[in-house]
Design a protein around this motif. Structure first.
Motif, PDB file in Angstrom:
ATOM      1  N   LEU A 245       0.848  -1.188   0.000  1.00 28.46           N
ATOM      2  CA  LEU A 245       0.000   0.000   0.000  1.00 28.46           C
ATOM      3  C   LEU A 245       0.887   1.243   0.000  1.00 28.46           C
ATOM      4  CD1 LEU A 245      -2.643  -1.047   2.705  1.00 28.46           C
ATOM      5  CD2 LEU A 245      -2.864  -1.162   0.217  1.00 28.46           C
ATOM      6  N   PRO A 246       0.496   2.291  -0.715  1.00 27.32           N
ATOM      7  CA  PRO A 246       1.293   3.523  -0.719  1.00 27.32           C
ATOM      8  C   PRO A 246       1.262   4.180   0.650  1.00 27.32           C
ATOM      9  CG  PRO A 246      -0.793   3.844  -1.846  1.00 27.32           C
ATOM     10  CD  PRO A 246      -0.691   2.372  -1.583  1.00 27.32           C
ATOM     11  N   LEU A 247       2.375   4.826   1.012  1.00 23.30           N
ATOM     12  CA  LEU A 247       2.433   5.537   2.285  1.00 23.30           C
ATOM     13  C   LEU A 247       1.548   6.777   2.219  1.00 23.30           C
ATOM     14  CD1 LEU A 247       6.237   5.338   3.159  1.00 23.30           C
ATOM     15  CD2 LEU A 247       4.355   4.259   4.389  1.00 23.30           C
ATOM     16  N   PRO A 248       0.669   6.970   3.212  1.00 26.09           N
ATOM     17  CA  PRO A 248      -0.205   8.146   3.190  1.00 26.09           C
ATOM     18  C   PRO A 248       0.562   9.406   3.582  1.00 26.09           C
ATOM     19  CG  PRO A 248      -0.569   6.886   5.182  1.00 26.09           C
ATOM     20  CD  PRO A 248       0.399   6.098   4.359  1.00 26.09           C
ATOM     21  N   ASP A 249       0.113  10.567   3.107  1.00 21.96           N
ATOM     22  CA  ASP A 249       0.695  11.863   3.455  1.00 21.96           C
ATOM     23  C   ASP A 249      -0.264  12.580   4.402  1.00 21.96           C
ATOM     24  OD1 ASP A 249       1.983  14.231   3.657  1.00 21.96           O
ATOM     25  OD2 ASP A 249       1.688  14.854   1.564  1.00 21.96           O
ATOM     26  N   PHE A 250       0.106  12.633   5.691  1.00 23.43           N
ATOM     27  CA  PHE A 250      -0.759  13.247   6.693  1.00 23.43           C
ATOM     28  C   PHE A 250      -0.436  14.733   6.917  1.00 23.43           C
ATOM     29  CE2 PHE A 250      -0.798   8.730   8.028  1.00 23.43           C
ATOM     30  CZ  PHE A 250      -2.159   8.500   7.849  1.00 23.43           C
ATOM     31  N   ASN A 273       8.112   8.801  -5.071  1.00 27.33           N
ATOM     32  CA  ASN A 273       6.751   8.508  -5.518  1.00 27.33           C
ATOM     33  C   ASN A 273       6.357   7.051  -5.288  1.00 27.33           C
ATOM     34  OD1 ASN A 273       6.494  11.140  -6.372  1.00 27.33           O
ATOM     35  ND2 ASN A 273       7.254  10.697  -8.455  1.00 27.33           N
ATOM     36  N   SER A 276       6.033   2.873  -0.261  1.00 25.00           N
ATOM     37  CA  SER A 276       4.882   2.045   0.095  1.00 25.00           C
ATOM     38  C   SER A 276       5.228   1.192   1.301  1.00 25.00           C
ATOM     39  CB  SER A 276       4.470   1.151  -1.082  1.00 25.00           C
ATOM     40  OG  SER A 276       5.519   0.255  -1.407  1.00 25.00           O
TER      41      SER A 276
END
Length: 303
Positions: A245-250, A273, A276
Motif C-alpha cells: 500500500l502507498p504511504l499516506p501523506d498526513f 513517488n 509504500s
C-alpha cells in the motif's frame, strides 16, 4: 504400529500412510517383497519402507518422492476406502469435545460405516476405555472389524452386526456417551438411554436433514433428556496474501503549531513517488463449503 500408540520404525505388517500432496494420501499395508505404484513411481516395501523411520522422505523409482507417515485418525479419515459417507475432522473434533470424552470413557456408536469417527473415538478413550459400535450391514461390520484388528485397536472395541433401532446396542447401563448416525435416530433414542449409565451422560445425533433433527429433538425430550441443542459446523478458510500500500501523506506533524514554528522548522525530505508499505492480509472465501449435517446434543439427567 497402532492407531493409538506411536512407533518410530516401519515394520513388516504395518499400515502406513503414503502422503502424496496436501489433498492426497493413500494407506499401504507394508509387506516384505511387495511394492506399491504411485503417480510418482514405485515404492519397494523391503528396501524403501521396512526399517525406515515414520515421516521419512521416500524416493519412488526415478520419478519423484513421497512422505511415509504414521497412521492417525485424521490421516485415516482422508485416505480410507469409502464404504459409506463419512464424517470429517471438522465435525469429529466437535463431537469428541461436546460428548466430553476422555481416556477411560465408554461410548456406544451407530452406525459404524467406514470407521472414520470410530478411530478418533478410540484414540480419545484409550487406553482404558471401550467402544461398542453397531453396524446394520453385515459386510460393512465384518470389514470394519477386520480393520480394527489390523490397526491393533480391536481390544478397545466391540463390533455388533444388528439393527440398533430394534435391538439396541447390546449393553445396558455402561455408556458415558452415545453417538447416532442413522436414518431414523429418533427410533434409537430409547435404546441410547438404556445403554447409558444411571449417573447421566451425553448423546449426539448426526443428521443431514432438519426434519430428522426435529423428530429426534422431540424423542429426546419425550425420554427426559435435557440441554437439547443443535448446531452446524461450517469450515471457512481465509486466504493469506501479501499486499503493498502507498504511504499516506498526513501533512505537518502537529496541526496546532503556529505559523512561525512551521516556518522555522525545516521541511522533511520528500518521499519518493514509489514509497509504500508491505503487509499481510486475509481474504474471505467467495464460496463457503456446503452443508454436511446437523449435530444435535443432549444430556441425560442424573437419576
Amino acid at each position: 504400529m497402532s492407531f493409538v500408540e506411536y512407533s518410530d520404525l516401519i515394520q513388516d505388517g504395518d499400515v502406513a500412510i503414503v502422503y502424496l500432496n496436501h489433498n492426497s494420501a493413500m494407506p499401504v499395508k507394508v509387506q516384505a517383497g511387495s511394492q506399491t505404484q504411485t503417480r510418482y513411481g514405485v515404492i519397494r516395501h523391503s528396501t524403501d519402507l521396512i526399517g525406515q523411520r515414520y515421516g521419512s522422505k521416500v524416493t519412488c523409482g526415478k520419478s519423484g518422492w513421497v512422505y511415509v507417515l504414521h497412521p492417525t485418525p485424521e490421516l485415516w479419515t482422508v485416505s480410507l476406502p469409502h464404504r459409506t459417507q463419512i464424517l470429517y475432522t471438522t465435525d469429529i473434533a466437535t463431537i469428541t469435545m461436546m460428548l466430553e470424552l476422555k481416556p477411560g470413557s465408554v461410548v456406544c456408536e451407530s452406525g459404524t460405516g467406514s470407521g472414520s469417527l470410530s478411530h478418533a473415538l478410540l484414540r480419545t478413550i484409550a487406553p482404558t476405555g471401550h467402544l461398542h459400535t453397531v453396524e446394520f450391514h453385515q459386510q460393512r461390520a465384518e470389514k470394519v472389524a477386520e480393520e480394527f484388528k489390523e490397526h491393533h485397536v480391536d481390544h478397545l472395541v466391540t463390533v455388533r452386526n444388528q439393527d440398533v433401532c430394534k435391538d439396541g446396542f447390546g449393553v445396558t447401563g455402561v455408556a458415558d456417551a452415545v453417538f447416532l448416525d442413522i436414518p431414523s435416530p429418533w427410533e434409537a433414542v430409547g435404546h441410547a438411554k438404556t445403554a447409558m449409565k444411571k449417573h447421566g451422560g451425553r448423546v449426539c445425533s448426526f443428521s443431514p436433514c432438519i426434519e430428522q433433527v426435529q423428530r429426534t429433538c422431540e424423542a429426546l425430550a419425550d425420554h427426559g433428556f435435557e440441554e437439547i441443542s443443535t448446531l452446524e459446523v461450517l469450515l471457512r478458510v481465509h486466504d493469506v496474501r501479501t499486499v503493498s500500500l502507498p504511504l499516506p501523506d498526513f501533512g505537518p506533524d502537529s496541526p496546532a503549531q503556529s505559523e512561525q514554528e512551521v516556518a522555522e522548522k525545516p521541511p522533511p525530505p520528500a518521499a519518493p513517488n514509489h514509497a509504500s508499505v508491505t503487509l499481510k492480509t486475509t481474504t474471505p472465501p467467495r464460496e463457503i463449503p456446503g452443508h454436511t449435517g446437523y449435530l444435535t446434543f443432549a444430556t441425560k439427567p442424573r437419576s
